[in-house]
Design a protein around this motif. Structure first.
Motif, PDB file in Angstrom:
ATOM      1  N   GLN A   5      -9.609  27.650  39.282  1.00 53.23           N
ATOM      2  CA  GLN A   5     -10.829  27.378  40.034  1.00 53.23           C
ATOM      3  C   GLN A   5     -10.971  28.310  41.227  1.00 53.23           C
ATOM      4  N   GLU A   6      -9.862  28.885  41.677  1.00 57.22           N
ATOM      5  CA  GLU A   6      -9.917  29.801  42.811  1.00 57.22           C
ATOM      6  C   GLU A   6     -10.688  31.075  42.483  1.00 57.22           C
ATOM      7  N   GLU A   7     -10.874  31.341  41.169  1.00 54.37           N
ATOM      8  CA  GLU A   7     -11.604  32.533  40.745  1.00 54.37           C
ATOM      9  C   GLU A   7     -13.117  32.337  40.800  1.00 54.37           C
ATOM     10  N   ILE A   8     -13.577  31.103  40.964  1.00 52.61           N
ATOM     11  CA  ILE A   8     -15.012  30.823  40.928  1.00 52.61           C
ATOM     12  C   ILE A   8     -15.680  31.343  42.193  1.00 52.61           C
ATOM     13  N   ASP A   9     -16.813  31.973  42.021  1.00 56.05           N
ATOM     14  CA  ASP A   9     -17.624  32.435  43.139  1.00 56.05           C
ATOM     15  C   ASP A   9     -18.050  31.222  43.965  1.00 56.05           C
ATOM     16  N   PRO A  10     -17.674  31.162  45.254  1.00 58.68           N
ATOM     17  CA  PRO A  10     -18.027  29.999  46.084  1.00 58.68           C
ATOM     18  C   PRO A  10     -19.519  29.687  46.094  1.00 58.68           C
ATOM     19  N   GLN A  11     -20.371  30.717  46.025  1.00 56.05           N
ATOM     20  CA  GLN A  11     -21.812  30.488  46.010  1.00 56.05           C
ATOM     21  C   GLN A  11     -22.245  29.784  44.732  1.00 56.05           C
ATOM     22  N   LYS A  12     -21.609  30.149  43.608  1.00 64.09           N
ATOM     23  CA  LYS A  12     -21.962  29.500  42.351  1.00 64.09           C
ATOM     24  C   LYS A  12     -21.455  28.065  42.325  1.00 64.09           C
ATOM     25  N   VAL A  13     -20.267  27.824  42.906  1.00 61.21           N
ATOM     26  CA  VAL A  13     -19.758  26.455  42.994  1.00 61.21           C
ATOM     27  C   VAL A  13     -20.721  25.590  43.805  1.00 61.21           C
ATOM     28  N   ALA A  14     -21.157  26.112  44.929  1.00 62.88           N
ATOM     29  CA  ALA A  14     -22.082  25.365  45.783  1.00 62.88           C
ATOM     30  C   ALA A  14     -23.384  25.065  45.041  1.00 62.88           C
ATOM     31  N   PHE A  15     -23.798  25.987  44.191  1.00 68.19           N
ATOM     32  CA  PHE A  15     -25.031  25.790  43.434  1.00 68.19           C
ATOM     33  C   PHE A  15     -24.877  24.660  42.413  1.00 68.19           C
ATOM     34  N   LEU A  16     -23.669  24.491  41.868  1.00 62.74           N
ATOM     35  CA  LEU A  16     -23.440  23.475  40.835  1.00 62.74           C
ATOM     36  C   LEU A  16     -23.310  22.071  41.425  1.00 62.74           C
ATOM     37  N   LEU A  17     -22.907  21.994  42.687  1.00 61.29           N
ATOM     38  CA  LEU A  17     -22.658  20.695  43.307  1.00 61.29           C
ATOM     39  C   LEU A  17     -23.958  20.038  43.786  1.00 61.29           C
ATOM     40  N   HIS A  18     -23.897  18.696  43.878  1.00 65.70           N
ATOM     41  CA  HIS A  18     -24.983  17.890  44.462  1.00 65.70           C
ATOM     42  C   HIS A  18     -26.305  18.016  43.704  1.00 65.70           C
ATOM     43  N   LYS A  19     -26.242  18.390  42.439  1.00 64.28           N
ATOM     44  CA  LYS A  19     -27.430  18.385  41.591  1.00 64.28           C
ATOM     45  C   LYS A  19     -27.208  17.392  40.460  1.00 64.28           C
ATOM     46  N   GLN A  20     -28.289  16.762  40.024  1.00 58.31           N
ATOM     47  CA  GLN A  20     -28.158  15.849  38.890  1.00 58.31           C
ATOM     48  C   GLN A  20     -28.274  16.637  37.593  1.00 58.31           C
ATOM     49  N   TRP A  21     -27.226  16.573  36.785  1.00 59.50           N
ATOM     50  CA  TRP A  21     -27.183  17.291  35.522  1.00 59.50           C
ATOM     51  C   TRP A  21     -27.297  16.297  34.361  1.00 59.50           C
ATOM     52  N   THR A  22     -28.093  16.645  33.382  1.00 58.93           N
ATOM     53  CA  THR A  22     -28.140  15.884  32.133  1.00 58.93           C
ATOM     54  C   THR A  22     -27.179  16.561  31.170  1.00 58.93           C
ATOM     55  N   ILE A  23     -26.284  15.783  30.566  1.00 57.02           N
ATOM     56  CA  ILE A  23     -25.205  16.377  29.781  1.00 57.02           C
ATOM     57  C   ILE A  23     -25.428  16.200  28.283  1.00 57.02           C
ATOM     58  N   TYR A  24     -24.958  17.202  27.529  1.00 56.48           N
ATOM     59  CA  TYR A  24     -25.075  17.219  26.077  1.00 56.48           C
ATOM     60  C   TYR A  24     -23.740  17.671  25.484  1.00 56.48           C
ATOM     61  N   SER A  25     -23.504  17.262  24.251  1.00 58.91           N
ATOM     62  CA  SER A  25     -22.417  17.867  23.492  1.00 58.91           C
ATOM     63  C   SER A  25     -23.010  18.996  22.658  1.00 58.91           C
ATOM     64  N   LEU A  26     -22.200  19.980  22.354  1.00 61.09           N
ATOM     65  CA  LEU A  26     -22.687  21.177  21.670  1.00 61.09           C
ATOM     66  C   LEU A  26     -21.637  21.674  20.689  1.00 61.09           C
ATOM     67  N   THR A  27     -22.029  21.837  19.428  1.00 62.48           N
ATOM     68  CA  THR A  27     -21.104  22.402  18.445  1.00 62.48           C
ATOM     69  C   THR A  27     -20.883  23.885  18.743  1.00 62.48           C
ATOM     70  N   PRO A  28     -19.770  24.465  18.270  1.00 60.25           N
ATOM     71  CA  PRO A  28     -19.449  25.860  18.590  1.00 60.25           C
ATOM     72  C   PRO A  28     -20.559  26.848  18.202  1.00 60.25           C
ATOM     73  N   LEU A  29     -20.650  27.903  19.009  1.00 55.94           N
ATOM     74  CA  LEU A  29     -21.665  28.940  18.822  1.00 55.94           C
ATOM     75  C   LEU A  29     -21.141  30.002  17.853  1.00 55.94           C
ATOM     76  N   TYR A  30     -21.940  30.323  16.837  1.00 56.59           N
ATOM     77  CA  TYR A  30     -21.537  31.300  15.831  1.00 56.59           C
ATOM     78  C   TYR A  30     -21.985  32.704  16.245  1.00 56.59           C
ATOM     79  N   LYS A  31     -21.018  33.628  16.275  1.00 55.00           N
ATOM     80  CA  LYS A  31     -21.271  35.042  16.591  1.00 55.00           C
ATOM     81  C   LYS A  31     -21.853  35.238  17.997  1.00 55.00           C
TER      82      LYS A  31
END
Length: 337
Positions: free
Chosen positions: A51-77
């Protein structure tokens, strides 16, 4: 307590495709996993070194937002080397759909762009595929290099996804957890493009009351620099109106209660989760003479994160970002069909 007759339904699209080589390849895995009980114990979420490799600005962008979650089968090619090309193709696809007259929320004049970018460090192990972010942005009206307003965001990740990685060939990229924030019409368009381009399938990821109980216990167990109240939101089905109950516990009291039932260092067990919830419900009964065991747990909120049975989460603490995503990845993998 407050009562409400609001009945929430989901308009989220469930993307289904016919039988594909990938789905056939996963058939044995699905048959086996459908019989797997919930693990009797899990590790308490910890801060990942990756997690130390994550851009702090991108981490801040991901936090405190409401996300709707989905499951996803693997992507081909799917190829990380082609992110720039994917940005162009998805942008063109959305523009084409808008020209057909669909209600696409990308601006009055379709003056928008799509950006794919990696989220380095959002993984549990080095073997997990790199997470990536997709954003729909309005183009800056100033004509400079300044980015426009973010209209929609989605991100794809896999955190400790070994059980799925072992079932597929190198032609597939396993990113079983997809999180979206923004208009559902945009989510539908992005999902449809991914489905057609990478032969994958999205499904809304619901969170059962059982799993919400695990979340509130695991997240209460996390050590924090600053705590907020632990809240449980329950729904009692009754006629003619449903009854919604909000139950807030001081963070110090919730942590003290957890410490009194927790006996296994570094881990949370099913027995501890059950005892923790029973103690909370018993305390509520002593004060209000209401048996919460008759209600359905619909949402939980802690210092670490909040989660709703409708499949919505909000991550509040960067320290436990990976821990929260690990549990969500586990749920997504078991839902894949």
């Amino acid at each position: 307590m407050d009562s409400s007759s609001r009945q929430r339904t989901s308009d989220l699209k469930d993307y289904n495709v016919g039988a594909t080589p990938l789905q056939k390849r996963l058939a044995l895995f699905r048959r086996q996993s459908s019989f797997f009980p919930s693990p009797p114990r899990r590790k308490i979420p910890q801060c990942s070194q990756l997690q130390e490799e994550i851009d702090p600005q991108k981490v801040a962008f991901l936090l405190h937002k409401q996300w709707t979650i989905y499951s996803l089968t693997p992507l081909y090619k799917f190829s990380y080397a082609n992110l720039k090309e994917y940005s162009r193709l998805l942008s063109a696809s959305i523009a084409a759909e808008k020209q057909k007259g669909l209600a696409v929320e990308v601006g009055e004049d379709s003056n928008f762009k799509v950006i794919f970018s990696t989220l380095c460090g959002v993984k549990g192990t080095q073997r997990d595929p790199e997470a990536f972010l997709v954003q729909i942005l309005s183009k800056s009206q100033s004509g400079g290099h300044r980015e426009g307003k973010v209209l929609w965001t989605g991100w794809f990740c896999c955190v400790f996804g070994e059980s799925l990685l072992e079932t597929v060939s190198e032609d597939f990229t396993c990113l079983p957890l997809f999180l979206a924030n923004g208009a559902e019409s945009n989510t539908a368009l992005v999902g449809d493009w991914f489905q057609k381009t990478f032969d994958c399938c999205f499904s809304p990821l619901r969170i059962s009351a059982f799993n919400l109980s695990w979340m509130v216990a695991m997240w209460t167990a996390c050590k924090m620099d600053r705590y907020v109240a632990t809240e449980l939101f329950l729904s009692v089905p009754c006629s003619p109106q449903s009854l919604d109950i909000s139950y807030a516990i001081h963070s110090e009291d919730a942590k003290a209660l957890w410490d009194s039932v927790h006996k296994t260092p570094g881990e949370v067990t099913q027995e501890e989760v059950d005892l923790f919830m029973d103690c909370l419900y018993s305390h509520f009964y002593r004060h209000f003479k209401i048996h919460l065991s008759a209600a359905r747990l619909a949402r939980v909120s802690t210092s670490v994160a909040s989660a709703h049975t409708d499949g919505k989460i909000k991550i509040l603490c960067h320290k436990y970002l990976i821990g929260v995503l690990a549990y969500m990845t586990e749920l997504a993998i078991f839902q894949i069909e």
